[in-house]
Write a protein that holds these residues in place. Structure first.
Motif, PDB file in Angstrom:
ATOM      1  N   GLU A 253      27.608  46.029 105.923  1.00  0.00           N
ATOM      2  CA  GLU A 253      27.558  44.604 105.578  1.00  0.00           C
ATOM      3  C   GLU A 253      28.820  43.866 106.014  1.00  0.00           C
ATOM      4  O   GLU A 253      28.752  42.685 106.369  1.00  0.00           O
ATOM      5  CB  GLU A 253      27.320  44.443 104.072  1.00  0.00           C
ATOM      6  CG  GLU A 253      25.929  44.849 103.626  1.00  0.00           C
ATOM      7  CD  GLU A 253      24.820  44.020 104.261  1.00  0.00           C
ATOM      8  OE1 GLU A 253      25.065  42.840 104.605  1.00  0.00           O
ATOM      9  OE2 GLU A 253      23.699  44.536 104.412  1.00  0.00           O
TER      10      GLU A 253
ATOM     11  N   ALA B 152      28.881  40.709 108.750  1.00  0.00           N
ATOM     12  CA  ALA B 152      29.664  39.484 108.580  1.00  0.00           C
ATOM     13  C   ALA B 152      30.683  39.304 109.700  1.00  0.00           C
ATOM     14  O   ALA B 152      31.459  38.347 109.680  1.00  0.00           O
ATOM     15  CB  ALA B 152      30.365  39.499 107.229  1.00  0.00           C
TER      16      ALA B 152
ATOM     17  N   HIS C  48      23.313  48.559 100.398  1.00  0.00           N
ATOM     18  CA  HIS C  48      23.577  47.254 101.011  1.00  0.00           C
ATOM     19  C   HIS C  48      23.905  46.201  99.962  1.00  0.00           C
ATOM     20  O   HIS C  48      24.602  45.219 100.252  1.00  0.00           O
ATOM     21  CB  HIS C  48      22.367  46.801 101.832  1.00  0.00           C
ATOM     22  CG  HIS C  48      22.193  47.552 103.108  1.00  0.00           C
ATOM     23  ND1 HIS C  48      22.730  47.134 104.306  1.00  0.00           N
ATOM     24  CD2 HIS C  48      21.551  48.721 103.377  1.00  0.00           C
ATOM     25  CE1 HIS C  48      22.423  48.002 105.260  1.00  0.00           C
ATOM     26  NE2 HIS C  48      21.711  48.976 104.715  1.00  0.00           N
ATOM     27  N   TYR C  49      23.411  46.392  98.757  1.00  0.00           N
ATOM     28  CA  TYR C  49      23.625  45.407  97.689  1.00  0.00           C
ATOM     29  C   TYR C  49      25.107  45.316  97.339  1.00  0.00           C
ATOM     30  O   TYR C  49      25.686  44.228  97.321  1.00  0.00           O
ATOM     31  CB  TYR C  49      22.794  45.820  96.479  1.00  0.00           C
ATOM     32  CG  TYR C  49      22.592  44.754  95.420  1.00  0.00           C
ATOM     33  CD1 TYR C  49      22.206  43.460  95.749  1.00  0.00           C
ATOM     34  CD2 TYR C  49      22.747  45.075  94.075  1.00  0.00           C
ATOM     35  CE1 TYR C  49      21.981  42.511  94.761  1.00  0.00           C
ATOM     36  CE2 TYR C  49      22.522  44.135  93.080  1.00  0.00           C
ATOM     37  CZ  TYR C  49      22.136  42.852  93.425  1.00  0.00           C
ATOM     38  OH  TYR C  49      21.906  41.907  92.442  1.00  0.00           O
TER      39      TYR C  49
ATOM     40  N   ARG D 255      26.988  43.816 100.243  1.00  0.00           N
ATOM     41  CA  ARG D 255      26.947  42.350 100.303  1.00  0.00           C
ATOM     42  C   ARG D 255      27.895  41.746  99.273  1.00  0.00           C
ATOM     43  O   ARG D 255      28.482  40.682  99.512  1.00  0.00           O
ATOM     44  CB  ARG D 255      25.504  41.870 100.103  1.00  0.00           C
ATOM     45  CG  ARG D 255      24.634  42.216 101.293  1.00  0.00           C
ATOM     46  CD  ARG D 255      23.162  41.880 101.110  1.00  0.00           C
ATOM     47  NE  ARG D 255      22.433  42.171 102.345  1.00  0.00           N
ATOM     48  CZ  ARG D 255      21.127  41.991 102.512  1.00  0.00           C
ATOM     49  NH1 ARG D 255      20.386  41.516 101.507  1.00  0.00           N
ATOM     50  NH2 ARG D 255      20.548  42.282 103.675  1.00  0.00           N
TER      51      ARG D 255
ATOM     52  N   ALA E   7      31.220  41.876 101.029  1.00  0.00           N
ATOM     53  CA  ALA E   7      31.296  40.884 102.106  1.00  0.00           C
ATOM     54  C   ALA E   7      31.505  39.478 101.553  1.00  0.00           C
ATOM     55  O   ALA E   7      32.268  38.682 102.124  1.00  0.00           O
ATOM     56  CB  ALA E   7      30.031  40.943 102.954  1.00  0.00           C
ATOM     57  N   HIS E   8      30.863  39.178 100.430  1.00  0.00           N
ATOM     58  CA  HIS E   8      31.048  37.856  99.832  1.00  0.00           C
ATOM     59  C   HIS E   8      32.433  37.715  99.216  1.00  0.00           C
ATOM     60  O   HIS E   8      33.050  36.643  99.309  1.00  0.00           O
ATOM     61  CB  HIS E   8      29.957  37.589  98.794  1.00  0.00           C
ATOM     62  CG  HIS E   8      28.676  37.100  99.390  1.00  0.00           C
ATOM     63  ND1 HIS E   8      27.759  37.946  99.977  1.00  0.00           N
ATOM     64  CD2 HIS E   8      28.172  35.848  99.519  1.00  0.00           C
ATOM     65  CE1 HIS E   8      26.722  37.232 100.426  1.00  0.00           C
ATOM     66  NE2 HIS E   8      26.953  35.969 100.170  1.00  0.00           N
TER      67      HIS E   8
ATOM     68  N   SER F 262      27.962  44.778  91.195  1.00  0.00           N
ATOM     69  CA  SER F 262      27.133  44.166  92.236  1.00  0.00           C
ATOM     70  C   SER F 262      26.162  43.155  91.642  1.00  0.00           C
ATOM     71  O   SER F 262      25.979  42.061  92.182  1.00  0.00           O
ATOM     72  CB  SER F 262      26.368  45.254  92.999  1.00  0.00           C
ATOM     73  OG  SER F 262      25.693  46.121  92.091  1.00  0.00           O
TER      74      SER F 262
ATOM     75  N   ALA G 104      26.049  39.127  92.444  1.00  0.00           N
ATOM     76  CA  ALA G 104      24.849  38.576  93.078  1.00  0.00           C
ATOM     77  C   ALA G 104      24.471  37.239  92.450  1.00  0.00           C
ATOM     78  O   ALA G 104      24.063  36.300  93.141  1.00  0.00           O
ATOM     79  CB  ALA G 104      23.694  39.559  92.970  1.00  0.00           C
TER      80      ALA G 104
ATOM     81  N   PHE H 180      23.557  36.306  96.706  1.00  0.00           N
ATOM     82  CA  PHE H 180      22.978  37.269  97.644  1.00  0.00           C
ATOM     83  C   PHE H 180      21.943  38.141  96.940  1.00  0.00           C
ATOM     84  O   PHE H 180      21.868  38.167  95.702  1.00  0.00           O
ATOM     85  CB  PHE H 180      24.071  38.134  98.287  1.00  0.00           C
ATOM     86  CG  PHE H 180      24.839  38.988  97.316  1.00  0.00           C
ATOM     87  CD1 PHE H 180      24.387  40.247  96.945  1.00  0.00           C
ATOM     88  CD2 PHE H 180      26.044  38.534  96.781  1.00  0.00           C
ATOM     89  CE1 PHE H 180      25.096  41.040  96.050  1.00  0.00           C
ATOM     90  CE2 PHE H 180      26.768  39.313  95.891  1.00  0.00           C
ATOM     91  CZ  PHE H 180      26.289  40.570  95.519  1.00  0.00           C
TER      92      PHE H 180
ATOM     93  N   ASP I  12      19.458  42.017  97.273  1.00  0.00           N
ATOM     94  CA  ASP I  12      19.283  43.327  97.889  1.00  0.00           C
ATOM     95  C   ASP I  12      18.302  43.174  99.055  1.00  0.00           C
ATOM     96  O   ASP I  12      17.775  42.085  99.305  1.00  0.00           O
ATOM     97  CB  ASP I  12      18.764  44.320  96.852  1.00  0.00           C
ATOM     98  CG  ASP I  12      19.108  45.768  97.193  1.00  0.00           C
ATOM     99  OD1 ASP I  12      19.515  46.039  98.342  1.00  0.00           O
ATOM    100  OD2 ASP I  12      18.961  46.638  96.311  1.00  0.00           O
TER     101      ASP I  12
ATOM    102  N   GLN J   4      17.524  40.853  92.808  1.00  0.00           N
ATOM    103  CA  GLN J   4      18.908  40.892  92.341  1.00  0.00           C
ATOM    104  C   GLN J   4      19.008  41.829  91.129  1.00  0.00           C
ATOM    105  O   GLN J   4      19.148  41.371  89.992  1.00  0.00           O
ATOM    106  CB  GLN J   4      19.399  39.490  91.965  1.00  0.00           C
ATOM    107  CG  GLN J   4      19.557  38.540  93.141  1.00  0.00           C
ATOM    108  CD  GLN J   4      20.075  37.188  92.709  1.00  0.00           C
ATOM    109  OE1 GLN J   4      19.596  36.598  91.740  1.00  0.00           O
ATOM    110  NE2 GLN J   4      21.064  36.666  93.419  1.00  0.00           N
TER     111      GLN J   4
END
Length: 303
Positions: free
Chosen positions: A26, A30, A239-240, A243, A246-247, A264, A268, A273, A275, A280
């Motif tokens: 992820e 980005a 990936h959750y 992300r 990444a955020h 996470s 979210a 974001f 999954d 979420q």
């Protein structure tokens, strides 16, 4: 395609599989350049004896839109970590994001008192789960603090609130996962004067490669595992949490989280974001409100 982390450089220590792989991928999506480290390569397996490799993860980073660079590193070896950081500085001239995701869950002996566990096995767990993080931070942070805005993410299992109130089924495992939360808080104090941020982050019930294998399922049919364990319905992909990282890395106000224990599912809701399936999952709230209350498995309202 927006790439808010283009021109950012990350090290994902422990990026071979699981959360580390999801985070690396992820970050790549980005736009980041990601050094993926670990012991498992296509020519040599670690004591996990798993098929996943750092080269595969690096390729996933590149496929996602970033630049993945695989570097075999044993993070218990200070010289190997020193060499890694020197290479990053030589090749990139900067380090913006450090992810400490090395653990040793497979060494844990759950539901045994300390006097019945294999002592060397337990100490190995602590060395891999704690010493690796300290060694990596020791060598990487002098590069990260060279400019403001750097981010360190310490990965653990469980939030501060949950771990402070619950025994994690094994003293060694409990100590390892709780220590990381305190480590992140302490690092935050040391990095704050340099205008850098440290957070502790936990995924929920992670559908890692090892977890899927334990249930005899794949990501494609993971819901079949709910026949054996109904509460697996709240699980999430790597990936959750990727992300979530990444955020955080792209948030100009990330310092608001300095020293905090985050999840996470919590992030979210704040960053918006999802999954991979568009949901979420909020696993830690589910665990406390459904699992611990003895209610039947039902993720309605929790994902």
């Amino acid at each position: 395609m927006m790439q808010p982390l283009k021109n950012k450089v990350a090290i994902v220590a422990g990026g071979t599989r699981g959360a580390g792989r999801g985070i690396a991928t992820e970050l790549g999506a980005a736009g980041a350049t990601v050094y993926v480290t670990g012991r498992s390569t296509r020519t040599q397996r670690s004591d996990y004896d798993r098929p996943e490799t750092i080269e595969e993860t690096a390729e996933l980073v590149t496929q996602a839109g970033g630049q993945g660079i695989a570097v075999q590193v044993d993070h218990l070896d200070p010289e190997q970590v020193r060499s890694l950081v020197a290479r990053v500085e030589r090749e990139q001239g900067q380090l913006d994001i450090l992810i400490n995701d090395i653990g040793a869950e497979h060494f844990a002996e759950f539901d045994k008192p300390i006097w019945e566990v294999d002592l060397e096995r337990g100490l190995r767990l602590l060395r891999l789960a704690i010493d690796t993080h300290l060694i990596t931070s020791h060598f990487a942070l002098p590069l990260l603090i060279q400019k403001p805005g750097g981010l360190v993410v310490e990965l653990t299992d469980g939030t501060a609130d949950y771990n402070n109130r619950h025994y994690r089924q094994a003293l060694m495992y409990d100590l390892a996962k709780t220590s990381i939360i305190r480590m992140a808080w302490a690092l935050a104090q040391e990095l704050q004067p340099h205008h850098c941020t440290t957070v502790c982050l936990t995924p929920g019930w992670l559908r890692s490669e090892m977890m899927l294998d334990s249930f005899g399922v794949s990501e494609a049919n993971w819901q079949d595992a709910t026949v054996k364990e109904p509460h697996f319905i709240i699980s999430e992909t790597p990936h959750y949490v990727g992300r979530a990282v990444a955020h955080l890395a792209g948030d100009p106000e990330v310092a608001r989280w300095n020293g905090q224990s985050l999840s996470s599912g919590q992030l979210a809701k704040i960053y918006g974001f999802t999954d991979l399936d568009g949901s979420q999952p909020d696993a830690w709230r589910y665990i406390q409100e459904v699992t611990e209350m003895g209610k039947p498995a039902d993720a309605t309202g929790y994902r």
